[in-house]
Design a protein around this motif. Structure first.
Motif, PDB file in Angstrom:
ATOM      1  N   MET A   1       0.828  -1.196   0.000  1.00 35.97           N
ATOM      2  CA  MET A   1       0.000   0.000   0.000  1.00 35.97           C
ATOM      3  C   MET A   1       0.864   1.248   0.000  1.00 35.97           C
ATOM      4  N   SER A   2       1.986   1.196  -0.657  1.00 36.18           N
ATOM      5  CA  SER A   2       2.868   2.354  -0.692  1.00 36.18           C
ATOM      6  C   SER A   2       2.268   3.504  -1.484  1.00 36.18           C
ATOM      7  N   ASP A   3       1.175   3.257  -2.198  1.00 40.32           N
ATOM      8  CA  ASP A   3       0.545   4.331  -2.952  1.00 40.32           C
ATOM      9  C   ASP A   3      -0.459   5.121  -2.112  1.00 40.32           C
ATOM     10  N   ILE A   4      -0.505   4.857  -0.816  1.00 39.16           N
ATOM     11  CA  ILE A   4      -1.387   5.566   0.106  1.00 39.16           C
ATOM     12  C   ILE A   4      -0.585   6.636   0.843  1.00 39.16           C
ATOM     13  N   GLU A   5      -1.125   7.843   0.870  1.00 38.05           N
ATOM     14  CA  GLU A   5      -0.552   8.918   1.672  1.00 38.05           C
ATOM     15  C   GLU A   5      -1.502   9.165   2.841  1.00 38.05           C
ATOM     16  N   ILE A  85      -8.439   6.514  19.445  1.00 40.85           N
ATOM     17  CA  ILE A  85      -8.700   6.422  18.015  1.00 40.85           C
ATOM     18  C   ILE A  85     -10.211   6.432  17.822  1.00 40.85           C
ATOM     19  N   GLU A  86     -10.678   7.317  16.945  1.00 42.53           N
ATOM     20  CA  GLU A  86     -12.112   7.428  16.695  1.00 42.53           C
ATOM     21  C   GLU A  86     -12.378   7.597  15.206  1.00 42.53           C
ATOM     22  N   GLY A  87     -13.603   7.352  14.825  1.00 39.75           N
ATOM     23  CA  GLY A  87     -14.059   7.661  13.473  1.00 39.75           C
ATOM     24  C   GLY A  87     -13.258   6.997  12.371  1.00 39.75           C
ATOM     25  N   VAL A  88     -12.845   5.759  12.594  1.00 45.01           N
ATOM     26  CA  VAL A  88     -12.107   5.045  11.551  1.00 45.01           C
ATOM     27  C   VAL A  88     -13.102   4.652  10.458  1.00 45.01           C
ATOM     28  N   ARG A  89     -12.843   5.141   9.257  1.00 36.13           N
ATOM     29  CA  ARG A  89     -13.717   4.813   8.131  1.00 36.13           C
ATOM     30  C   ARG A  89     -12.877   4.588   6.882  1.00 36.13           C
ATOM     31  N   VAL A  90     -13.302   3.639   6.090  1.00 35.29           N
ATOM     32  CA  VAL A  90     -12.662   3.326   4.813  1.00 35.29           C
ATOM     33  C   VAL A  90     -13.747   3.387   3.745  1.00 35.29           C
ATOM     34  N   HIS A  91     -13.439   4.045   2.643  1.00 36.16           N
ATOM     35  CA  HIS A  91     -14.398   4.154   1.542  1.00 36.16           C
ATOM     36  C   HIS A  91     -14.836   2.752   1.124  1.00 36.16           C
ATOM     37  N   ALA A  92     -16.090   2.616   0.754  1.00 33.04           N
ATOM     38  CA  ALA A  92     -16.656   1.305   0.398  1.00 33.04           C
ATOM     39  C   ALA A  92     -15.835   0.591  -0.671  1.00 33.04           C
ATOM     40  N   LEU A  99      -6.438  -1.213   3.995  1.00 29.27           N
ATOM     41  CA  LEU A  99      -6.318   0.207   4.332  1.00 29.27           C
ATOM     42  C   LEU A  99      -6.689   0.483   5.783  1.00 29.27           C
ATOM     43  N   GLY A 100      -7.724  -0.164   6.294  1.00 30.13           N
ATOM     44  CA  GLY A 100      -8.106   0.033   7.697  1.00 30.13           C
ATOM     45  C   GLY A 100      -6.974  -0.338   8.629  1.00 30.13           C
ATOM     46  N   THR A 101      -6.319  -1.455   8.345  1.00 30.50           N
ATOM     47  CA  THR A 101      -5.160  -1.871   9.141  1.00 30.50           C
ATOM     48  C   THR A 101      -4.060  -0.824   9.055  1.00 30.50           C
ATOM     49  N   GLN A 102      -3.802  -0.338   7.859  1.00 29.41           N
ATOM     50  CA  GLN A 102      -2.755   0.667   7.688  1.00 29.41           C
ATOM     51  C   GLN A 102      -3.080   1.939   8.470  1.00 29.41           C
ATOM     52  N   VAL A 108      -1.372   3.936  15.892  1.00 32.72           N
ATOM     53  CA  VAL A 108      -0.612   3.320  16.987  1.00 32.72           C
ATOM     54  C   VAL A 108       0.834   3.807  16.959  1.00 32.72           C
ATOM     55  N   ASP A 109       1.444   3.815  15.783  1.00 34.90           N
ATOM     56  CA  ASP A 109       2.832   4.291  15.666  1.00 34.90           C
ATOM     57  C   ASP A 109       2.945   5.758  16.048  1.00 34.90           C
ATOM     58  N   ARG A 110       1.987   6.577  15.595  1.00 32.60           N
ATOM     59  CA  ARG A 110       2.019   8.013  15.928  1.00 32.60           C
ATOM     60  C   ARG A 110       1.830   8.198  17.429  1.00 32.60           C
ATOM     61  N   SER A 111       0.977   7.406  18.038  1.00 31.93           N
ATOM     62  CA  SER A 111       0.764   7.476  19.487  1.00 31.93           C
ATOM     63  C   SER A 111       2.062   7.182  20.228  1.00 31.93           C
ATOM     64  N   ARG A 112       2.752   6.152  19.785  1.00 28.52           N
ATOM     65  CA  ARG A 112       4.038   5.800  20.389  1.00 28.52           C
ATOM     66  C   ARG A 112       5.024   6.968  20.233  1.00 28.52           C
TER      67      ARG A 112
END
Length: 150
Positions: A1-5, A85-92, A99-102, A108-112
């Motif tokens: 998923m390297s094409d995700i920003e 973490i709130e409002g996790v949504r992935v386009h249908a 993507l949800g995992t990413q 989690v990484d940012r929290s750390r």
């Protein structure tokens, strides 16, 4: 998923974010994609608070995911800072793509990185598939949550 920003949301992302929030049975009853006025006001509050991280995932210029990460300093747990973490949504069109995992792993990484000792989230009791998803990512159903409408 390297094409995700994954980046901070801009006000111009609000129509896509609100559409994703509304695109499920629960969201359809509580979100109003046709009137962005309250969302713009909320965005201004979020954007001005350094403890709030409203994020979007973008693929090929298209907003395909979102979440909000809130950092909460505290006294309990020996003064531990936690994140929510709130409002996790992935386009249908992107569901099942990882993507949800990413997005959650980014949070989690940012929290750390921000010095948090705990990451927590809530999920509506009816979202059984989401519960399994979060458990696969290492979250534990450890508390019973309560809400009160004001």
């Amino acid at each position: 998923m390297s094409d995700i920003e994954i980046r901070r949301a801009a006000e111009s992302d609000l129509p896509d974010i609100v559409a994703m929030l509304a695109d499920d049975p629960l969201g359809a009853t509580r979100e109003s994609p046709d009137d962005l006025t309250p969302y713009r006001a909320a965005y201004e509050t979020l954007a001005s608070d350094p403890h709030q991280h409203l994020m979007v995932a973008v693929r090929a210029g298209r907003t395909v995911g979102t979440l909000q990460l809130t950092v909460v300093p505290g006294l309990s747990r020996r003064g531990a800072t936690r994140s929510i973490i709130e409002g996790v949504r992935v386009h249908a069109d992107e569901r099942g793509s990882g993507l949800g995992t990413q997005l959650v792993e980014w949070a989690v990484d940012r929290s750390r990185d921000l010095g948090c000792h705990l990451v927590q989230l809530t999920s509506d009791a009816t979202r059984v598939d989401a519960h399994r998803f979060y458990e696969r990512l290492g979250f534990e159903a450890s508390h019973l949550g309560f809400k009160r409408q004001l």
